[in-house]
Scaffold this motif. Structure first.
Motif, PDB file in Angstrom:
ATOM      1  N   LEU A 298      51.466  72.562  21.817  1.00 24.00           N
ATOM      2  CA  LEU A 298      50.275  71.876  21.302  1.00 24.00           C
ATOM      3  C   LEU A 298      50.550  71.323  19.903  1.00 24.00           C
ATOM      4  O   LEU A 298      50.255  70.162  19.610  1.00 24.00           O
ATOM      5  CB  LEU A 298      49.065  72.830  21.281  1.00 24.00           C
ATOM      6  CG  LEU A 298      47.765  72.200  20.801  1.00 24.00           C
ATOM      7  CD1 LEU A 298      47.353  71.025  21.681  1.00 24.00           C
ATOM      8  CD2 LEU A 298      46.631  73.233  20.781  1.00 24.00           C
ATOM      9  N   VAL A 299      51.176  72.140  19.072  1.00 26.30           N
ATOM     10  CA  VAL A 299      51.470  71.698  17.707  1.00 26.30           C
ATOM     11  C   VAL A 299      52.442  70.509  17.749  1.00 26.30           C
ATOM     12  O   VAL A 299      52.259  69.506  17.043  1.00 26.30           O
ATOM     13  CB  VAL A 299      52.026  72.871  16.867  1.00 26.30           C
ATOM     14  CG1 VAL A 299      52.493  72.406  15.511  1.00 26.30           C
ATOM     15  CG2 VAL A 299      50.969  73.960  16.721  1.00 26.30           C
ATOM     16  N   ARG A 300      53.439  70.616  18.622  1.00 25.11           N
ATOM     17  CA  ARG A 300      54.421  69.534  18.763  1.00 25.11           C
ATOM     18  C   ARG A 300      53.721  68.224  19.133  1.00 25.11           C
ATOM     19  O   ARG A 300      53.978  67.169  18.558  1.00 25.11           O
ATOM     20  CB  ARG A 300      55.442  69.925  19.843  1.00 25.11           C
ATOM     21  CG  ARG A 300      56.751  69.170  19.724  1.00 25.11           C
ATOM     22  CD  ARG A 300      57.761  69.643  20.754  1.00 25.11           C
ATOM     23  NE  ARG A 300      58.177  71.021  20.566  1.00 25.11           N
ATOM     24  CZ  ARG A 300      58.505  71.861  21.561  1.00 25.11           C
ATOM     25  NH1 ARG A 300      58.436  71.478  22.821  1.00 25.11           N
ATOM     26  NH2 ARG A 300      58.895  73.085  21.291  1.00 25.11           N
ATOM     27  N   LEU A 301      52.808  68.282  20.099  1.00 22.15           N
ATOM     28  CA  LEU A 301      52.114  67.076  20.548  1.00 22.15           C
ATOM     29  C   LEU A 301      51.251  66.484  19.425  1.00 22.15           C
ATOM     30  O   LEU A 301      51.260  65.269  19.197  1.00 22.15           O
ATOM     31  CB  LEU A 301      51.238  67.406  21.775  1.00 22.15           C
ATOM     32  CG  LEU A 301      50.371  66.261  22.283  1.00 22.15           C
ATOM     33  CD1 LEU A 301      51.221  65.079  22.763  1.00 22.15           C
ATOM     34  CD2 LEU A 301      49.473  66.724  23.433  1.00 22.15           C
ATOM     35  N   LEU A 302      50.539  67.335  18.706  1.00 21.88           N
ATOM     36  CA  LEU A 302      49.664  66.834  17.641  1.00 21.88           C
ATOM     37  C   LEU A 302      50.481  66.199  16.516  1.00 21.88           C
ATOM     38  O   LEU A 302      50.106  65.163  15.962  1.00 21.88           O
ATOM     39  CB  LEU A 302      48.772  67.960  17.095  1.00 21.88           C
ATOM     40  CG  LEU A 302      47.715  68.499  18.068  1.00 21.88           C
ATOM     41  CD1 LEU A 302      46.939  69.656  17.448  1.00 21.88           C
ATOM     42  CD2 LEU A 302      46.749  67.409  18.522  1.00 21.88           C
TER      43      LEU A 302
END
Ligand code: SAH
Ligand code: TMP
Ligand code: ZN
Length: 408
Positions: A298-302
């Motif tokens: 999730l952090v990677r995508l954001l």
């Protein structure tokens, strides 16, 4: 080492989220410096199979005159409780003279209004004064107190025993469980039914929906752990039914021991839980690894979207979003604001990460294309409502069961 809230055995912590704020503690900037934090840790009891929090938050910090969750904000849940009330009336109350129905945690009256509307004797117990007031103003008989054994004695004295005791998304909020179950035992008529539903541990594990874990949810129930608990009080699980709400729930039907025939559904679900290894610590250790992976993705995508210059906002300032935002350390730099329909949350800031909460009107006006769906448990309702957003190229990001864009 902690002990089990149910059976007093030693429990094993399997997942720690670190310091967390109150999930529904939406706040003003003047309160930022005094914000309350606690250690969010989940533990498994190998004796009674109950999954539970390791550290508890004082109930008066969570349920008070500014409780931020109003049940009736969801049209889908309103329909769900309307159906539940109709089934209960048809199946259990039609042949009872002067039936009496109690609801524990009746909130704004989303369920009991179907009984008050039919002039069926009822009583809601709802400690959060603001939501209880909404119900009272709508003609629903409501007592603004915490239910426990002591209160049950007063209720029986004043109203007599109940044919139905109903409770949805409340039992898992109550750590002083033995007092509550003793109270229910004393309040339930000999042939009465205690019907309750809560998010189901089997769904949480299967969907890696770790955002169900927060201060208010002291327990994560399975049929096996509920059977153990009820057995301790001479009560019996006589039926269970999975429910397609709140990301997967279980409805439990509880009767006095030997008062009713036990449906095969109970034995079948206990067997299913064994097969899914919901009675083994290793299952929860695997869950922990998936939670870590989900966070990374999730952090990677954001970060990827931010680097591309795409603004991302949130949809639904749910209590669940507090766990995601704080555990994944998502600040306003990655997520500009969250839209929500609940007046008490609007213009405040999210617990811990202090992301602005804006009104739903801003969502309808905005041209932002990437929206993180925190209210994923209301997905069906929201996808229907947001047809235009999707038709105009908008995309919902989800993290349940894995981080991805939601397909229409
Ligand atoms: N039943 C509603 C509300 C669930 S939110 C629904 O399903 O939408 C949980 C509610 O439980 C809150 O309104 C909270 O105030 C209430 N609650 C917490 N502890 C309680 C207790 N000991 N007795 C009765 N209600 C309680
Ligand atoms: P819940 O997941 O705990 O039920 O909370 C749902 C939150 O999401 C609540 O604050 C209201 C908000 N919400 C919206 O903003 N729009 C919607 O369409 C729905 C269904 C919920
Ligand atoms: Zn235990």
């Amino acid at each position: 080492m902690n002990t089990c809230l149910i059976c007093q055995s030693k429990i094993s912590p399997f997942l720690s989220f670190g310091k967390m704020p109150l999930a529904n503690g939406f706040l003003n900037p003047s309160d930022f410096s005094s914000e309350y934090f606690f250690n969010l840790t989940v533990c498994f009891c190998n004796t009674c199979n109950m999954v539970q929090l390791g550290e508890l938050v004082d109930r008066n910090k969570m349920f008070h005159e500014n409780y931020a969750f109003y049940s009736s904000t969801s049209a889908f849940m309103s329909e769900h409780f309307k159906n539940a009330s109709e089934t209960i009336i048809t199946d259990y109350l039609n042949n009872v003279t002067d039936p009496f129905v109690i609801e524990i945690g009746s909130n704004d009256g989303i369920f009991l209004k179907h009984f008050s509307g039919r002039k069926i004797r009822h009583l809601g117990i709802e400690p959060s004064k603001n939501v209880a007031r909404v119900a009272k103003n709508n003609g629903i008989n409501t007592l603004s107190e915490f239910f426990d054994e002591k209160l049950s004695k007063q209720i029986v004295k004043k109203y007599g025993k109940a044919h139905i005791i109903f409770s949805a998304n409340v039992m898992c909020h109550i750590p002083y469980m033995h007092s509550v179950i003793d109270g229910i035992k004393q309040t339930l008529a000999p042939n009465g039914l205690f019907i309750f539903e809560d998010p189901y541990l089997g769904d949480i594990v299967e969907k890696t929906s770790y955002d169900q874990i927060y201060d208010e949810h002291a327990f994560y129930f399975s049929v096996s752990s509920i059977s153990y608990l009820m057995g301790m009080h001479d009560l019996e699980v006589v039926n269970v039914q999975r429910q397609n709400v709140h990301g997967g729930s279980m409805r439990y039907y509880i009767a006095h021991k030997n008062a009713m025939t036990v449906s095969p559904s109970v034995i079948n679900m206990v067997a299913y839980e064994k097969k899914k290894r919901l009675d083994e610590l290793s299952t929860f250790e695997d869950f922990k690894s998936r939670v870590n992976e989900s966070k990374k993705q999730l952090v990677r995508l954001l970060i990827k979207l931010k680097d591309r210059g795409e603004e991302v906002i949130g949809y639904g300032a749910t209590s669940k979003s507090t766990t995601i935002l704080n555990y994944c350390n998502i600040s306003p730099k990655l997520l500009s604001y969250i839209c929500d329909t609940t007046p008490i949350k609007i213009n405040k800031y999210s617990p811990g990460m202090h992301i602005p909460i804006r009104s739903y009107k801003e969502f309808s006006k905005s041209t932002i294309k990437h929206v993180l769906l925190f209210a994923w448990n209301h997905k069906e309702e929201i996808l229907l409502k947001e047809k235009n957003f999707l038709a105009n190229g908008g995309k919902f990001i989800t993290y349940v069961p894995t981080v991805s864009f939601l397909l229409k």
